[in-house]
Scaffold this motif. Structure first.
Motif, PDB file in Angstrom:
ATOM      1  N   ALA A 110       0.833  -1.196   0.000  1.00  0.00           N
ATOM      2  CA  ALA A 110       0.000   0.000   0.000  1.00  0.00           C
ATOM      3  C   ALA A 110       0.873   1.253   0.000  1.00  0.00           C
ATOM      4  N   GLU A 111       0.282   2.357  -0.382  1.00  0.00           N
ATOM      5  CA  GLU A 111       0.999   3.622  -0.378  1.00  0.00           C
ATOM      6  C   GLU A 111       1.397   4.006   1.050  1.00  0.00           C
ATOM      7  N   LYS A 112       2.584   4.570   1.177  1.00  0.00           N
ATOM      8  CA  LYS A 112       3.067   5.057   2.473  1.00  0.00           C
ATOM      9  C   LYS A 112       3.237   6.567   2.377  1.00  0.00           C
ATOM     10  N   VAL A 113       2.438   7.294   3.154  1.00  0.00           N
ATOM     11  CA  VAL A 113       2.472   8.749   3.117  1.00  0.00           C
ATOM     12  C   VAL A 113       3.551   9.260   4.068  1.00  0.00           C
ATOM     13  N   ILE A 114       4.414  10.129   3.552  1.00  0.00           N
ATOM     14  CA  ILE A 114       5.445  10.761   4.372  1.00  0.00           C
ATOM     15  C   ILE A 114       4.894  12.064   4.950  1.00  0.00           C
ATOM     16  N   ILE A 115       4.527  12.995   4.096  1.00  0.00           N
ATOM     17  CA  ILE A 115       3.826  14.211   4.480  1.00  0.00           C
ATOM     18  C   ILE A 115       2.773  14.463   3.397  1.00  0.00           C
ATOM     19  N   PRO A 116       1.819  15.361   3.611  1.00  0.00           N
ATOM     20  CA  PRO A 116       0.802  15.618   2.585  1.00  0.00           C
ATOM     21  C   PRO A 116       1.415  16.088   1.271  1.00  0.00           C
ATOM     22  N   THR A 117       0.806  15.669   0.186  1.00  0.00           N
ATOM     23  CA  THR A 117       1.254  16.032  -1.164  1.00  0.00           C
ATOM     24  C   THR A 117       0.661  17.376  -1.558  1.00  0.00           C
ATOM     25  N   ASP A 174      19.432   8.067  10.250  1.00  0.00           N
ATOM     26  CA  ASP A 174      20.864   7.856  10.477  1.00  0.00           C
ATOM     27  C   ASP A 174      21.681   8.911   9.747  1.00  0.00           C
ATOM     28  N   LEU A 175      21.282   9.227   8.539  1.00  0.00           N
ATOM     29  CA  LEU A 175      22.003  10.238   7.763  1.00  0.00           C
ATOM     30  C   LEU A 175      21.951  11.590   8.458  1.00  0.00           C
ATOM     31  N   TRP A 176      20.768  12.018   8.867  1.00  0.00           N
ATOM     32  CA  TRP A 176      20.603  13.373   9.372  1.00  0.00           C
ATOM     33  C   TRP A 176      21.118  13.543  10.795  1.00  0.00           C
ATOM     34  N   TYR A 177      20.992  12.500  11.610  1.00  0.00           N
ATOM     35  CA  TYR A 177      21.355  12.643  13.014  1.00  0.00           C
ATOM     36  C   TYR A 177      22.720  12.047  13.364  1.00  0.00           C
ATOM     37  N   ASN A 178      23.223  11.141  12.560  1.00  0.00           N
ATOM     38  CA  ASN A 178      24.536  10.557  12.845  1.00  0.00           C
ATOM     39  C   ASN A 178      25.600  10.933  11.825  1.00  0.00           C
ATOM     40  N   ASN A 179      25.164  11.489  10.697  1.00  0.00           N
ATOM     41  CA  ASN A 179      26.113  11.899   9.652  1.00  0.00           C
ATOM     42  C   ASN A 179      25.746  13.298   9.145  1.00  0.00           C
ATOM     43  N   ARG A 180      25.413  14.188  10.100  1.00  0.00           N
ATOM     44  CA  ARG A 180      24.908  15.519   9.751  1.00  0.00           C
ATOM     45  C   ARG A 180      25.902  16.318   8.912  1.00  0.00           C
ATOM     46  N   ARG A 181      27.180  16.223   9.231  1.00  0.00           N
ATOM     47  CA  ARG A 181      28.162  17.020   8.493  1.00  0.00           C
ATOM     48  C   ARG A 181      28.157  16.656   7.009  1.00  0.00           C
ATOM     49  N   LEU A 182      28.108  15.353   6.719  1.00  0.00           N
ATOM     50  CA  LEU A 182      28.055  14.910   5.325  1.00  0.00           C
ATOM     51  C   LEU A 182      26.766  15.385   4.661  1.00  0.00           C
ATOM     52  N   ALA A 183      25.629  15.194   5.330  1.00  0.00           N
ATOM     53  CA  ALA A 183      24.346  15.588   4.757  1.00  0.00           C
ATOM     54  C   ALA A 183      24.307  17.080   4.464  1.00  0.00           C
ATOM     55  N   GLU A 184      24.799  17.886   5.384  1.00  0.00           N
ATOM     56  CA  GLU A 184      24.781  19.333   5.183  1.00  0.00           C
ATOM     57  C   GLU A 184      25.750  19.746   4.081  1.00  0.00           C
ATOM     58  N   SER A 185      26.881  19.059   3.979  1.00  0.00           N
ATOM     59  CA  SER A 185      27.831  19.371   2.907  1.00  0.00           C
ATOM     60  C   SER A 185      27.214  19.110   1.536  1.00  0.00           C
ATOM     61  N   VAL A 186      26.505  17.984   1.414  1.00  0.00           N
ATOM     62  CA  VAL A 186      25.829  17.667   0.156  1.00  0.00           C
ATOM     63  C   VAL A 186      24.737  18.696  -0.118  1.00  0.00           C
ATOM     64  N   ALA A 187      23.916  19.002   0.887  1.00  0.00           N
ATOM     65  CA  ALA A 187      22.827  19.956   0.705  1.00  0.00           C
ATOM     66  C   ALA A 187      23.348  21.331   0.293  1.00  0.00           C
ATOM     67  N   GLU A 188      24.465  21.745   0.882  1.00  0.00           N
ATOM     68  CA  GLU A 188      25.034  23.062   0.564  1.00  0.00           C
ATOM     69  C   GLU A 188      25.530  23.128  -0.879  1.00  0.00           C
ATOM     70  N   GLU A 189      25.867  21.990  -1.458  1.00  0.00           N
ATOM     71  CA  GLU A 189      26.288  21.968  -2.865  1.00  0.00           C
ATOM     72  C   GLU A 189      25.105  21.802  -3.812  1.00  0.00           C
ATOM     73  N   ILE A 190      24.052  21.150  -3.333  1.00  0.00           N
ATOM     74  CA  ILE A 190      22.849  21.000  -4.150  1.00  0.00           C
ATOM     75  C   ILE A 190      22.124  22.329  -4.287  1.00  0.00           C
ATOM     76  N   ALA A 217       9.590  12.962   9.375  1.00  0.00           N
ATOM     77  CA  ALA A 217       8.262  12.389   9.159  1.00  0.00           C
ATOM     78  C   ALA A 217       8.320  10.896   8.852  1.00  0.00           C
ATOM     79  N   ASP A 218       9.428  10.445   8.292  1.00  0.00           N
ATOM     80  CA  ASP A 218       9.594   9.018   7.958  1.00  0.00           C
ATOM     81  C   ASP A 218      11.047   8.633   8.210  1.00  0.00           C
ATOM     82  N   PRO A 219      11.439   8.546   9.480  1.00  0.00           N
ATOM     83  CA  PRO A 219      12.860   8.363   9.803  1.00  0.00           C
ATOM     84  C   PRO A 219      13.461   7.055   9.318  1.00  0.00           C
ATOM     85  N   GLU A 220      12.640   6.040   9.094  1.00  0.00           N
ATOM     86  CA  GLU A 220      13.169   4.751   8.656  1.00  0.00           C
ATOM     87  C   GLU A 220      13.255   4.627   7.142  1.00  0.00           C
ATOM     88  N   HIS A 221      12.943   5.693   6.442  1.00  0.00           N
ATOM     89  CA  HIS A 221      13.023   5.673   4.982  1.00  0.00           C
ATOM     90  C   HIS A 221      14.476   5.469   4.546  1.00  0.00           C
TER      91      HIS A 221
END
Length: 258
Positions: A110-117, A174-190, A217-221
């Motif tokens: 079934a569809e899994k809603v993360i946040i409203p579309t 895990d990405l956002w809370y345990n690897n924040r520096r990497l995630a923010e570095s990627v986001a800053e380049e995107i 909203a969907d931490p296990e994604h």
């Protein structure tokens, strides 16, 4: 509401199937357009559909819009990832309806809603009713600026998670809370790539907060997937065209190639 007015679905994958189900539940006949369908013949039979919902993958979007029958151009609704105004303006579509999909649909599940579309455009109310009818939360956006924010927020979420996920291989939590520096570095380049693609100066803090909201909203994604290498290559190509320095993206590409 005209219950007999048909809707056309171009791209009957998992997401296309979800929209088809919602439209059928709302009382609209649905006609699928497959890769080898004779679109001119279909357009002759269905000259003015309620909606022409384009749910093909990102790589197939240009072809789908280039071969779109003129009679259907006034009812187009676009449902793609990595979507921005430049994609539809290149094909002469000035005011399509756009749905920024925040639900996941996997085969056999079934569809899994993360946040409203969020949905914006002339036929937004019909698509919202269709999604709501099958239990998928959706809401209407008020302005084009709101749409721009939602499109870029979704792009930031997908690209940051997918590209950084090539390294972490875990969940978005895990990405956002345990690897924040990497995630923010990627986001800053995107972000500057998105500014180049949109021709707009974007609100960094608002977008980062919106991306984090979706992570929470969907931490296990899963943070990555089979499309991640292509997304990384496309981002690096765009950066080169824009003259944007992306050392983190290039390092990830170097470390993960092969």
């Amino acid at each position: 509401m005209d219950l007999q007015q048909p809707a056309v679905i171009m791209g009957i994958g998992e997401i296309g199937g979800t929209f088809a189900r919602g439209l059928l539940r709302s009382g609209y006949p649905v006609f699928p357009v497959l890769r080898d369908s004779d679109r001119r013949a279909l357009a002759a039979q269905l000259p003015i559909p309620l909606a022409t919902v384009v749910t093909v993958g990102e790589a197939d979007l240009d072809h789908a819009l280039a071969t779109l029958p003129e009679q259907w151009s006034g009812s187009v609704a676009l449902v793609q990832n990595e979507l921005l105004p430049r994609n539809w303006l290149a094909h002469g579509l000035s005011h399509p309806t756009v749905a920024v999909v925040w639900f996941e649909k996997k085969p056999g599940r079934a569809e899994k809603v993360i946040i409203p579309t969020p949905v914006y455009g002339p036929i937004a109310p019909h698509l919202i009713d269709a999604l709501n009818s099958i239990g998928i939360a959706a809401s209407e956006l008020a302005t084009e600026d709101d749409l721009m924010y939602e499109l870029v927020r979704k792009n930031m979420y997908i690209l940051t998670a997918n590209i950084a996920g090539l390294v972490t291989q875990g969940t978005v939590h895990d990405l956002w809370y345990n690897n924040r520096r990497l995630a923010e570095s990627v986001a800053e380049e995107i972000l500057p790539i998105q500014e180049w693609l949109t021709g707009k100066q974007l609100d960094r803090d608002h977008l980062i907060a919106g991306m984090a909201e979706a992570f929470d909203a969907d931490p296990e994604h899963s943070s990555t997937g089979r499309s991640a290498p292509a997304r990384l290559a496309r981002a690096i190509e765009h950066a080169a065209q824009a003259g944007v320095d992306v050392p983190t993206l290039r390092e990830i590409a170097s470390d993960t190639e092969g």
